[in-house]
Design a protein around this motif. Structure first.
Motif, mmCIF file in Angstrom:
data_model
loop_
_atom_site.group_PDB
_atom_site.id
_atom_site.type_symbol
_atom_site.label_atom_id
_atom_site.label_comp_id
_atom_site.label_asym_id
_atom_site.label_seq_id
_atom_site.Cartn_x
_atom_site.Cartn_y
_atom_site.Cartn_z
ATOM 1 N N UNK A 42 1.053 -1.102 -0.016
ATOM 2 C CA UNK A 42 -0.020 -0.057 0.030
ATOM 3 C C UNK A 42 0.969 1.313 0.044
ATOM 4 N N UNK A 43 1.944 1.477 1.036
ATOM 5 C CA UNK A 43 2.827 2.369 0.811
ATOM 6 C C UNK A 43 3.703 2.594 -0.338
ATOM 7 N N UNK A 49 3.170 5.990 -2.736
ATOM 8 C CA UNK A 49 4.236 6.766 -3.205
ATOM 9 C C UNK A 49 4.360 6.785 -4.774
ATOM 10 N N UNK A 50 4.048 5.834 -5.471
ATOM 11 C CA UNK A 50 4.016 5.707 -6.859
ATOM 12 C C UNK A 50 2.899 6.487 -7.475
ATOM 13 N N UNK A 51 2.136 6.980 -6.778
ATOM 14 C CA UNK A 51 0.978 7.929 -7.288
ATOM 15 C C UNK A 51 -0.374 7.230 -7.471
ATOM 16 N N UNK A 52 -0.240 5.910 -7.202
ATOM 17 C CA UNK A 52 -1.348 4.947 -7.751
ATOM 18 C C UNK A 52 -2.789 5.169 -6.949
ATOM 19 N N UNK A 53 -3.818 5.099 -7.348
ATOM 20 C CA UNK A 53 -5.026 5.129 -6.676
ATOM 21 C C UNK A 53 -6.024 3.993 -7.076
ATOM 22 N N UNK A 54 -6.752 3.906 -6.309
ATOM 23 C CA UNK A 54 -7.931 2.832 -6.556
ATOM 24 C C UNK A 54 -9.227 3.381 -6.656
ATOM 25 N N UNK A 104 -16.660 8.375 -1.776
ATOM 26 C CA UNK A 104 -16.257 9.856 -2.074
ATOM 27 C C UNK A 104 -15.104 10.247 -1.748
ATOM 28 N N UNK A 105 -14.344 10.880 -2.397
ATOM 29 C CA UNK A 105 -13.098 11.172 -2.173
ATOM 30 C C UNK A 105 -12.750 12.382 -1.104
ATOM 31 N N UNK A 106 -11.670 12.619 -0.540
ATOM 32 C CA UNK A 106 -11.383 13.614 0.458
ATOM 33 C C UNK A 106 -11.926 15.022 -0.161
ATOM 34 N N UNK A 107 -11.276 15.114 -1.202
ATOM 35 C CA UNK A 107 -11.703 16.524 -1.906
ATOM 36 C C UNK A 107 -13.085 16.792 -2.159
#
Length: 111
Positions: free
Chosen positions: A91-92, A96-101, A107-110
């Motif tokens: 996961x880390x 760190x590589x900028x990958x998302x799922x 909902x996303x934090x933004x």
């Protein structure tokens, strides 16, 4: 084999043999070696921490592994803790590589 001298028999699984359980082969090799004086089995070049744990549990005489595998083998972790620690590391690395799922409906934090 000259039984006056120690003989080490290396057993190594092919890296691309995915899905094959190597424990029965190793257990058989270790059992045969224990019946023969001066013979030891070496589980050669494992790339998995779990294999180090399994080799120890089976009573394998020798196991070789790269330093990065051995560094992940703290004496205080059981296999479940080790698995969780590996998942956290994945996961880390992904974050760190900028990958998302993308999870549908979450909902996303933004937002």
């Amino acid at each position: 084999m000259n039984r006056a001298h120690a003989t080490i028999i290396p057993v190594k699984k092919q890296r691309d043999a995915g899905g094959i359980d190597d424990r029965p082969i190793m257990q058989d090799a270790i059992a045969r070696a224990r019946k023969t004086p001066n013979v030891a089995i070496a589980w050669a070049s494992t790339r998995e921490v779990l294999k180090v744990i399994e080799a120890d549990a089976m009573g394998c005489h020798i196991i070789t592994a790269p330093a990065d595998v051995l560094e992940k083998l703290p004496a205080t972790q059981n296999p479940a803790e080790l698995s969780l620690s590996a998942m956290k590391a994945f996961c880390d690395d992904a974050l760190a590589a900028g990958l998302t799922l993308a999870i549908p409906g979450k909902m996303h934090a933004a937002e």
